[in-house]
Write an enzyme that holds these catalytic residues in place. Structure first.
Site, PDB file in Angstrom:
ATOM      1  NE  ARG A 136       7.038 -31.552  -5.759  1.00  0.00           N
ATOM      2  CZ  ARG A 136       7.938 -32.252  -4.890  1.00  0.00           C
ATOM      3  NH1 ARG A 136       9.041 -32.823  -5.773  1.00  0.00           N
ATOM      4  NH2 ARG A 136       7.534 -32.610  -3.672  1.00  0.00           N
ATOM      5  CG  ASN A 146      -2.448 -10.818  -2.719  1.00  0.00           C
ATOM      6  OD1 ASN A 146      -2.086 -10.534  -3.964  1.00  0.00           O
ATOM      7  ND2 ASN A 146      -1.280 -11.251  -1.965  1.00  0.00           N
ATOM      8  CB  SER A 166       3.614  10.527  -4.896  1.00  0.00           C
ATOM      9  OG  SER A 166       2.403  10.782  -5.032  1.00  0.00           O
ATOM     10  CG  ASP A 186      -1.750  -1.315   1.250  1.00  0.00           C
ATOM     11  OD1 ASP A 186      -2.402  -1.538   0.175  1.00  0.00           O
ATOM     12  OD2 ASP A 186      -1.896  -1.718   2.325  1.00  0.00           O
ATOM     13  CD  GLU A 187       4.874  -0.496  -0.026  1.00  0.00           C
ATOM     14  OE1 GLU A 187       4.014  -0.696  -1.401  1.00  0.00           O
ATOM     15  OE2 GLU A 187       5.374  -1.171   0.628  1.00  0.00           O
ATOM     16  CD  GLN A 218       0.838  -8.873  -2.494  1.00  0.00           C
ATOM     17  OE1 GLN A 218       1.437  -9.508  -2.984  1.00  0.00           O
ATOM     18  NE2 GLN A 218      -0.488  -8.581  -2.906  1.00  0.00           N
ATOM     19  CB  THR A 244      -9.934  -6.075   2.532  1.00  0.00           C
ATOM     20  OG1 THR A 244      -8.800  -5.212   3.208  1.00  0.00           O
ATOM     21  CG2 THR A 244      -9.103  -7.302   2.124  1.00  0.00           C
ATOM     22  CE  LYS A 247       0.495  10.334  -8.272  1.00  0.00           C
ATOM     23  NZ  LYS A 247       0.656  11.456  -7.470  1.00  0.00           N
ATOM     24  CG  LEU A 273       6.355  15.105   1.378  1.00  0.00           C
ATOM     25  CD1 LEU A 273       7.339  14.518   2.352  1.00  0.00           C
ATOM     26  CD2 LEU A 273       7.005  16.042   0.288  1.00  0.00           C
ATOM     27  CG  ASP A 274      -0.117  14.757  -0.139  1.00  0.00           C
ATOM     28  OD1 ASP A 274       0.627  13.882  -0.445  1.00  0.00           O
ATOM     29  OD2 ASP A 274      -1.393  14.593  -0.115  1.00  0.00           O
ATOM     30  N   GLY A 286      -4.109  -4.251  -4.417  1.00  0.00           N
ATOM     31  CA  GLY A 286      -5.205  -3.182  -4.749  1.00  0.00           C
ATOM     32  C   GLY A 286      -4.323  -2.009  -5.106  1.00  0.00           C
ATOM     33  CG  HIS A 287      -1.408  -1.961  -7.716  1.00  0.00           C
ATOM     34  ND1 HIS A 287      -0.416  -2.915  -8.400  1.00  0.00           N
ATOM     35  CD2 HIS A 287      -1.142  -2.418  -6.402  1.00  0.00           C
ATOM     36  CE1 HIS A 287       0.266  -3.607  -7.683  1.00  0.00           C
ATOM     37  NE2 HIS A 287       0.087  -3.177  -6.556  1.00  0.00           N
ATOM     38  CE  LYS A 336       2.983  -2.495  -4.587  1.00  0.00           C
ATOM     39  NZ  LYS A 336       2.745  -2.179  -3.036  1.00  0.00           N
TER      40      LYS A 336
HETATM   41  P1  IMP Z   1      -2.584 -12.674   1.759  1.00  0.00           P
HETATM   42  O1  IMP Z   1      -1.642 -12.064   0.771  1.00  0.00           O
HETATM   43  O2  IMP Z   1      -3.907 -12.439   1.518  1.00  0.00           O
HETATM   44  O3  IMP Z   1      -2.166 -14.028   2.221  1.00  0.00           O
HETATM   45  O4  IMP Z   1      -2.388 -11.849   3.077  1.00  0.00           O
HETATM   46  C1  IMP Z   1      -1.123 -12.165   3.890  1.00  0.00           C
HETATM   47  C2  IMP Z   1      -0.870 -10.771   4.369  1.00  0.00           C
HETATM   48  O5  IMP Z   1      -0.557  -9.737   3.540  1.00  0.00           O
HETATM   49  C3  IMP Z   1      -1.986  -9.949   5.161  1.00  0.00           C
HETATM   50  O6  IMP Z   1      -1.389  -9.302   6.348  1.00  0.00           O
HETATM   51  C4  IMP Z   1      -2.453  -9.203   4.367  1.00  0.00           C
HETATM   52  O7  IMP Z   1      -3.094  -7.945   4.820  1.00  0.00           O
HETATM   53  C5  IMP Z   1      -1.101  -8.737   3.669  1.00  0.00           C
HETATM   54  N1  IMP Z   1      -1.299  -8.132   2.395  1.00  0.00           N
HETATM   55  C6  IMP Z   1      -1.509  -8.700   1.165  1.00  0.00           C
HETATM   56  N2  IMP Z   1      -1.540  -8.335   0.038  1.00  0.00           N
HETATM   57  C7  IMP Z   1      -1.430  -6.932   0.606  1.00  0.00           C
HETATM   58  C8  IMP Z   1      -1.344  -5.578  -0.172  1.00  0.00           C
HETATM   59  O8  IMP Z   1      -1.469  -5.660  -1.653  1.00  0.00           O
HETATM   60  N3  IMP Z   1      -1.208  -4.616   0.567  1.00  0.00           N
HETATM   61  C9  IMP Z   1      -0.904  -4.484   2.010  1.00  0.00           C
HETATM   62  N4  IMP Z   1      -1.210  -5.832   2.622  1.00  0.00           N
HETATM   63  C10 IMP Z   1      -1.301  -6.812   1.927  1.00  0.00           C
END
Ligand code: IMP
Length: 422
Positions: free
Chosen positions: A142, A38, A411, A13-14, A222, A299, A18, A330-331, A40-41, A16
């Site tokens: 496997r 998992n 940014s 969630d840094e 991630q 989520t 953008k 930064l803002d 979310g960009h 990326k």
């Molecule tokens: P999983 O990747 O769904 O198995 O989750 C494992 C851990 O990684 C959990 O703490 C999630 O909240 C975290 N996580 C997975 N994907 C992201 C992401 O894109 N951003 C931030 N945390 C993530």
């Protein structure tokens, strides 16, 4: 020709999405190498907010094609939803999405195992419940389903029926109704027929395009501290978001990467469970959360917020070998009187600057802070580095020194144009 990689330097969630969108202007291919839905960009184009989970952000640039590499775990149902969302925005996906033949496939069974593990066992990580871990387990065991299996629906159905039986026999689906999985499987098979034409030999495509001089952007998902090997295990994801994952997850040697950019937020956030030394539970934490709108893009869960962790950020630069850092959000610090930066950890009366030495006891460390005066001025309209308030420039310089890595992109807001490069 240049190959650039963009990798999350913290717990994900840094911002990326953008930065990838910004860098993909003259790029021909954007490729992902790990993770799946998992991620979310989020990208804002004017008033339009677009959240991408699996398709690389390069899809938003007309002249760009995208590759979903073999290191990913791909959910066909989610992919079809995403393609429909883009098509509704008049963004073409045909011939612009290429799935590697050997990409692992997430099925409804894997999502159900993830949900069961999070609700009915003691092994709770706070996952996104998108089936990521269970799909990687099958890969390494496997017995996984790979993208080329989508090309033969009859044998795919046999494999999936067999996997469902194993899951039932091994009590992997405690509390989950089997009939609901069977219903989900019908939707899954429909999605499979829709995405099967996108499965191809992306390895040859990628290497040929590189030979032809096409610019490539490699998009991580991630973040470094969620890396299965180098992160805060067991509270991690199940892939290698770090730069090493590029080689295995795309078949692209790391020696080919010209520019390796770490995306690092001007403070720190984390979703899910696990240690977080600089986490704040006070008004400063609430302020970061509110101003930064810190809610998970996948989520919707509130993100935990804290000050910049200089020890973790430097570790991240070392593991990934970042040639530069893009500092995001930064803002969000614009209104803080004082800003803190963690420069050391204290444990058992001793201090350390080495994260790996205390990784196994990270929940016990106490952060030692340096306090920096805030700049108290808006930065969101600044166009050039020199126009930033002096104290903001000093903050950037301070972080750069701590990380021993230059900060070349900053940014200062969610919009495409709210970015400074130097
Ligand atoms: P999983 O990747 O769904 O198995 O989750 C494992 C851990 O990684 C959990 O703490 C999630 O909240 C975290 N996580 C997975 N994907 C992201 C992401 O894109 N951003 C931030 N945390 C993530």
């Amino acid at each position: 020709m240049a190959i650039t990689s963009v990798i999350g330097g913290q717990w994900g969630d840094e911002g990326k999405g953008k930065i990838v969108d910004f860098l993909s202007e003259n790029v021909g291919i954007v490729a992902r190498y790990q993770g799946g839905a998992n991620a979310g960009h989020t990208v804002y184009i004017g008033e339009q907010k677009i959240v991408l989970h699996q398709i690389p952000s390069g899809i938003l640039r007309q002249d760009c094609i995208t590759i979903m590499g073999n290191g990913m775990v791909l959910d066909p149902v989610g992919l079809v939803d995403e393609m429909n969302m883009l098509n509704n925005l008049n963004i073409e996906t045909k011939n612009r999405i290429h799935i590697a033949l050997n990409t692992s496939i997430v099925t409804p069974i894997h999502k159900a195992i993830d949900r069961a593990s999070e609700t009915a066992t003691n092994n709770r990580i706070g996952t996104t419940c998108k089936g990521i871990g269970p799909t990687y387990v099958d890969k390494y065991n496997r017995v996984g389903i790979r993208a080329f299996d989508l090309l033969n629906i009859k044998s795919l159905k046999e494999k999936i029926t067999a996997r469902l039986k194993v899951a039932e026999n091994n009590n992997e689906l405690i509390g989950i109704s089997i009939s609901s999985i069977k219903l989900e499987l019908e939707e899954f098979y429909k999605a499979v027929t829709q995405i099967a034409p996108y499965v191809k030999d992306t390895f040859t495509l990628l290497h040929e395009q590189i030979k032809n001089g096409v610019n490539v952007l490699v998009e991580g998902a991630q973040g470094t501290l969620l890396d299965i090997d180098h992160g805060t295990y067991p509270f991690v994801t199940s892939s290698n978001p770090t730069s090493g994952g590029i080689t295995t997850g795309l078949g692209l040697p790391i020696s080919k990467i010209d520019r390796n950019i770490g995306i690092i937020k001007a403070y720190t956030t984390r979703v899910g469970k696990g240690p977080f030394p600089t986490e704040l539970f006070d008004d400063d934490g609430k302020q970061l959360s509110n101003i930064g709108n810190e809610f998970g893009a996948t989520t919707g869960r509130p993100r935990r917020c804290g000050w910049f962790d200089g020890i973790a950020a430097k570790y991240s630069c070392q593991i990934n070998g970042f040639t530069e850092v893009a500092l995001t959000k930064l803002d969000i610090l614009d209104t803080f009187e004082e800003i803190k930066v963690c420069v050391e950890y204290e444990i058992n009366g001793k201090t350390t600057k080495s994260l790996p030495s205390v990784m196994h006891r990270l929940d016990e460390v106490k952060p030692i802070y340096e306090t920096i005066p805030g700049w108290n001025k808006p930065t969101c309209e600044v166009e050039h580095f020199n126009e930033l308030p002096l104290r903001a420039k000093e903050y950037i310089g301070y972080l750069s020194d701590l990380m021993e890595t230059p900060i070349k992109i900053i940014s200062i807001g969610p919009e495409r144009n709210q970015i400074i490069s130097r």
